[in-house]
Design an enzyme around this catalytic site. Sequence first.
Site, short mmCIF file in Angstrom:
data_model
loop_
_atom_site.label_atom_id
_atom_site.label_comp_id
_atom_site.label_asym_id
_atom_site.label_seq_id
_atom_site.Cartn_x
_atom_site.Cartn_y
_atom_site.Cartn_z
N GLU A 16 0.84 -1.21 0.00
CA GLU A 16 0.00 0.00 0.00
C GLU A 16 0.87 1.26 0.00
O GLU A 16 0.60 2.22 -0.73
CB GLU A 16 -0.91 0.04 1.23
CG GLU A 16 -2.00 -1.02 1.23
CD GLU A 16 -1.57 -2.31 1.92
OE1 GLU A 16 -0.37 -2.65 1.87
OE2 GLU A 16 -2.44 -2.98 2.49
N CYS A 39 -3.03 -3.48 7.03
CA CYS A 39 -2.75 -3.63 8.47
C CYS A 39 -3.12 -2.35 9.21
O CYS A 39 -3.18 -1.27 8.64
CB CYS A 39 -1.28 -3.98 8.68
SG CYS A 39 -0.16 -2.64 8.24
N ALA A 127 21.60 -46.59 -9.17
CA ALA A 127 22.01 -47.62 -8.21
C ALA A 127 23.43 -47.38 -7.69
O ALA A 127 23.74 -47.70 -6.55
CB ALA A 127 21.89 -48.99 -8.86
N ARG A 170 21.91 -19.26 -7.75
CA ARG A 170 22.66 -18.81 -8.93
C ARG A 170 21.67 -18.56 -10.06
O ARG A 170 21.07 -19.50 -10.59
CB ARG A 170 23.68 -19.86 -9.36
CG ARG A 170 24.81 -20.04 -8.38
CD ARG A 170 25.89 -20.97 -8.92
NE ARG A 170 25.39 -22.28 -9.27
CZ ARG A 170 25.24 -23.29 -8.40
NH1 ARG A 170 25.54 -23.12 -7.14
NH2 ARG A 170 24.79 -24.45 -8.80
#
Length: 299
Positions: A16, A39, A127, A170
């Site tokens: 705002e 707020c 694996a 990055r």
Amino acid sequence: VVGTGFHARAGGPHAEALALADAGPRARAGTAFVTLEPCRHTGRTAPCAQALVDAGVARVVFAVADPDPVAAHGADVLRVAGILVEEGLLAEQAARSNAAWLQRTRTGRPFVTWKYAATLDGRVAAADGTSRWITGEAARHDVHLLRARSDAIVIGTGTALADDPRLDVRLPGVSTSRRPLRVVVGRRPLPASAKVLDDSALTLLLTDHDPASVLKALAERDVVSVLLEGGPTLAGAFVAASLVDRVVAYLAPSLLGAGVSALGDAGIDTISAALRLHVDSVDVVGDDVRIIATPVRGE
Ligand SMILES: NC(=O)c1ccc[n+]([C@@H]2O[C@H](COP(=O)([O-])OP(=O)(O)OC[C@H]3O[C@@H](n4cnc5c(N)ncnc54)[C@H](OP(=O)(O)O)[C@@H]3O)[C@@H](O)[C@H]2O)c1
């Protein structure tokens, strides 16, 4: 549109304030559209509700009420000043884009995004333990954008020891000062040469395996959004504890068959207990597919 603004970081000016400064006197008798109820308290910035009153705005349309008990009820300040107030426009979209902060404010715990990169058959490493690079450059760039939007990046010692990631941001061509806190969870010591211990950002080493304790330690450091980049063990522990709020999966068009699956033991042993997710989006990123999904809770 006479002025726009957005809240870029905690402690910085609210949307705002920026929009009113942008608009100047042209804000008078205008309508302010905001995602969050303005707020009414003086925190690290001045109260936005009063700023809207002072600027002579005639109408305020906000999407989501402020769940913070200290900042809430700015709408009352506006109404008392004679401003027309409407609530709920695009509320779902606004809640999604502000999910981390809303959750942290409502529950006190950070919002957790679990991100992984897997082959089409759900393997995050072969694996023999090799895992670089499952996905292509565009997906990896996308991960750096995710990191830039996070306050902390969390991995387990398994990933730190196997992959030695730096966990920095990055983004070639994009200037960002964001340096998310790097967090390694586990008891095994890391070698002094581990990249995660370099001075490119702060690093926190936590030995408590409990995901709730990890998040508590991070909340105490003002962390709102967590990017979980750990391996299957840590991800399994977070899923088992119902502490994953969003999943971002990068799926590469490749197959491994044998290898490490994306998610380890999450305490789920029958299909009816599978954690169901709602798919928020499916996008092609370079040669890979990105799926963003949210756990469906309370069923
Ligand atoms: N493709 C991807 O997206 C991706 C991402 C990350 C990792 N990976 C792959 O995943 C593999 C590593 O898997 P990982 O499961 O070992 O990694 P991890 O989940 O990052 O680390 C596991 C370790 O963290 C500690 N830990 C922390 N919290 C725990 C808990 N709640 N329960 C149990 N242990 C906990 C334990 O170590 P201590 O004994 O030290 O306490 C555990 O062995 C590597 O091959 C890596 O390349 C792939």
